[in-house]
Design an enzyme around this catalytic site. Structure first.
Site, short mmCIF file in Angstrom:
data_model
loop_
_atom_site.label_atom_id
_atom_site.label_comp_id
_atom_site.label_asym_id
_atom_site.label_seq_id
_atom_site.Cartn_x
_atom_site.Cartn_y
_atom_site.Cartn_z
CD GLU A 48 -2.54 -1.64 0.03
OE1 GLU A 48 -2.85 -0.77 -0.78
OE2 GLU A 48 -2.78 -2.84 -0.17
CE1 TYR A 78 -2.80 -6.40 -5.91
CE2 TYR A 78 -4.29 -7.31 -7.56
CZ TYR A 78 -4.08 -6.51 -6.45
OH TYR A 78 -5.13 -5.84 -5.88
#
Length: 633
Positions: free
Chosen positions: A331, A414
């Protein structure tokens, strides 16, 4: 009908006071909206080439009794001289009056909705406003009780059990359910907000809290001001309200949580300041001021959400050993890849997630060494291969990086995305690659990006023609499957786990499996590698030896329940149902529901019963996901 009378009286005085409005000269002008074919966003009704939102000013009240947010959104508009309409995205908003900046009424029309099957949710409706010459629009509105971005939790669903909780989750297209704006990642907007909440509750947002703009009204309400001067994609506007307290973790970092959880969160995330330093050393300055985190209740549907200055995190990360802080690194890395340079449309979500997964791994390597980073990357490799297999193999269209929005299989955005970047790094050398990526973030800071734009930049600033061809850049991005030059990091730590796994799969006793000191990733390697066909006695032996059903690690429980379901192991069902009732993170509950559905009548009965019991505790995004799984029977 909204019970607004007493509430309106309570906040009448608030409405008389001008809301916070950031000075225009302090804002960074938003980047132009890209108009190339790849940048076209199929998930918005907006027509930004005609008129685009450049700034959003919110003045909102949180109504916990009726599960609604109501107030006003004032939009600054950039438009050509001949533009006379503004098209916004709206998902279930109750629109009151619409005026220009001077208070003159503007006519508007709500168009017909269309569905987005890949997301299992609706695009909502186009809200078309006749703006004429106006370049500021004020909308009075109320959100719906079932707004897809918002989850209203009763006190009993919180850690403290005494006060309610509210949080939003906007990515990818849910913020239009509580903010009338152009809800597209390529239309960047600065914003400010005044949020009025019941006394005793504290709001946090993905903007900088304005210390001088807190006001206790003396009538049971308190207002707080927030500002985000950097233009951001609108899915990054986020709000949470609850019984929250704060702990500093460093000079520019900290964590918010309920009082009973804040110490554990501070301990688990204590490396974050060092992560920020490592990230800056790699790829340039952190441009957002503070980096705070918010630990949410268990119903949060993701591991984390990269909201600027206020990352939202799941409590499933609290395992006591910091083994899942790769999620925090992920994040944080989004502060460069995703928040700073953003996919222009959701067809290119890999530009956010693939870059971030690569960057995350580099942060982990900087802090904890090459072997720990290799362990994470090796585990990701296994998940990538499984996603490709589940999608139908190497030729499946859903294994492309650039594809239709929402249709990329599993987590390939991802894992295939980061594998591509790792392959480029190996081809050109780390020094060249790092210099390019650092300059890439500088060149495209606060701008939208496409796959075509990335390819052009790689050609201009990184790769020779020969290197471009040898790597097969376009095959990686536009082609299905996994090219043969993909770099596979291998972990010695996981090889040691593989040795124990081989012994167990050969019939060795579960009691011989030495899990002392295992991190989450080692547990996952072992549990995912167990032969899928097991009898009840063998599963009971495994559960008793390793305490799987009652593990304190949610990742371990989820992986164990997948194995138990595959063998219809009834003794695990009560613990599995309790897990589904207490965890709302989609990464952990999706494989359980999907596995149950694959088991036919036996599993469907359990899945439907568990969902009926747990649905009210799930965020609407997670509930929609489960409904889609159950409907796929």
């Amino acid at each position: 009908m909204i019970r607004k009378a007493t509430l309106a009286l309570s906040v009448a005085a608030i409405a008389m006071v001008p809301a916070l409005s950031a000075h225009a000269q302090d804002r960074q002008a938003p980047a132009p909206v890209l108009t190339t074919p790849e940048a076209q966003d199929a998930w918005t009704y907006a027509e930004p080439a005609e008129a685009r939102v450049s700034h959003v000013s919110l003045d909102l009240v949180t109504d916990f009794d009726n599960r609604r947010i109501y107030g006003t959104a004032t939009l600054d508009i950039t438009a050509g001289d001949d533009a006379d309409t503004l098209v916004l995205d709206d998902a279930g908003l109750q629109i009151g009056t619409v005026t220009d900046g001077e208070g003159n009424p503007l006519s508007y029309e709500l168009g017909a909705a269309k569905n987005v099957d890949a997301m299992g949710e609706a695009l909502g409706r186009p809200l078309t406003i006749a703006i004429g010459d106006a370049r500021q629009v004020r909308i009075d509105y109320v959100s719906a009780p079932d707004a897809s971005a918002l989850q209203w939790l009763p006190p009993e669903a919180t850690a403290g059990g005494e006060k309610p909780f509210l949080f939003s989750q906007g990515q990818p297209i849910s913020n239009r359910s509580w903010i009338p704006t152009q809800d597209s990642p390529g239309i960047r907007q600065s914003w400010d907000a005044r949020i009025t909440v019941p006394e005793g509750l504290v709001p946090v947002m993905s903007g900088v809290r304005q210390a001088g703009d807190m006001h206790e009204w003396g009538n049971g309400w308190t207002s707080y001001g927030f500002v985000m001067d950097n233009p951001v994609p609108p899915y990054l506007i986020a709000l949470a309200v609850g019984d929250l307290t704060h702990r500093d973790l460093g000079p520019r970092s900290g964590v918010w949580a309920e009082p009973s959880m804040v110490d554990a969160a501070a301990e688990e995330f204590g490396d974050v300041e060092a992560m920020i330093d490592a990230a800056e050393d790699l790829y340039g300055p952190y441009r957002w001021g503070r980096y705070d985190m918010l630990l949410l209740p268990p119903s949060f549907p993701y591991g984390g959400m990269e909201n600027p200055v206020m990352t939202f995190l799941t409590p499933t990360l609290l395992t006591g050993d910091r083994s899942n802080t790769d999620v925090v690194a992920h994040e944080l890395a989004h502060s460069w890849s995703g928040n700073l340079v953003t996919n222009a449309s959701w067809r290119d979500s890999w530009l956010n997630e693939g870059f971030t997964t690569y960057f995350e791994n580099r942060i982990m390597e900087s802090l904890y060494g090459a072997e720990r980073a290799a362990m994470y990357a090796d585990l990701d490799w296994g998940a990538m291969i499984a996603d490709i297999d589940d999608a139908g193999g190497m030729d499946a269209p859903s294994t492309r990086l650039h594809g239709e929005p929402g249709e990329t299989a599993g987590q390939l955005d991802y894992f295939k995305g980061s594998t591509f970047l790792r392959t480029v790094e190996k081809a050109v050398g780390r020094d060249r690659f790092d210099a390019w990526l650092r300059s890439y973030f500088d060149r495209f800071a606060f701008q939208p990006q496409t796959s075509a734009g990335l390819i052009a930049d790689m050609r201009a600033n990184l790769l020779t023609d020969a290197e471009f061809a040898a790597i097969g850049v376009e095959d990686w991005i536009y082609g299905p499957g996994l090219p043969g030059n993909a770099v596979h990091p291998e972990s010695e730590t996981l090889k040691a786990v593989d040795a124990q796994l081989a012994a167990f799969n050969a019939g060795g006793p579960a009691s011989a499996v030495d899990t002392e000191g295992w991190a989450t990733q080692q547990w996952l390697r072992f549990l995912r590698g167990i032969d899928r066909t097991q009898d009840a006695a063998r599963l009971a032996e495994l559960d008793n030896a390793l305490t799987l059903s009652n593990s304190g690690n949610a990742y371990v429980q989820s992986a164990w329940f997948e194995l138990a379901i595959a063998n219809r192991y009834e003794p695990a069902v009560p613990a599995m149902r309790a897990f589904l009732d207490n965890v709302g993170r989609m990464l952990l509950i999706r494989p359980i529901y999907a596995g149950l559905v694959e088991q036919g009548d036996w599993g469907m009965e359990i899945a439907r019963s568990a969902f009926a019991q747990s649905r009210s505790g799930y965020h609407p995004i997670a509930a929609n996901m489960v409904e889609g799984i159950l409907a796929s029977e």
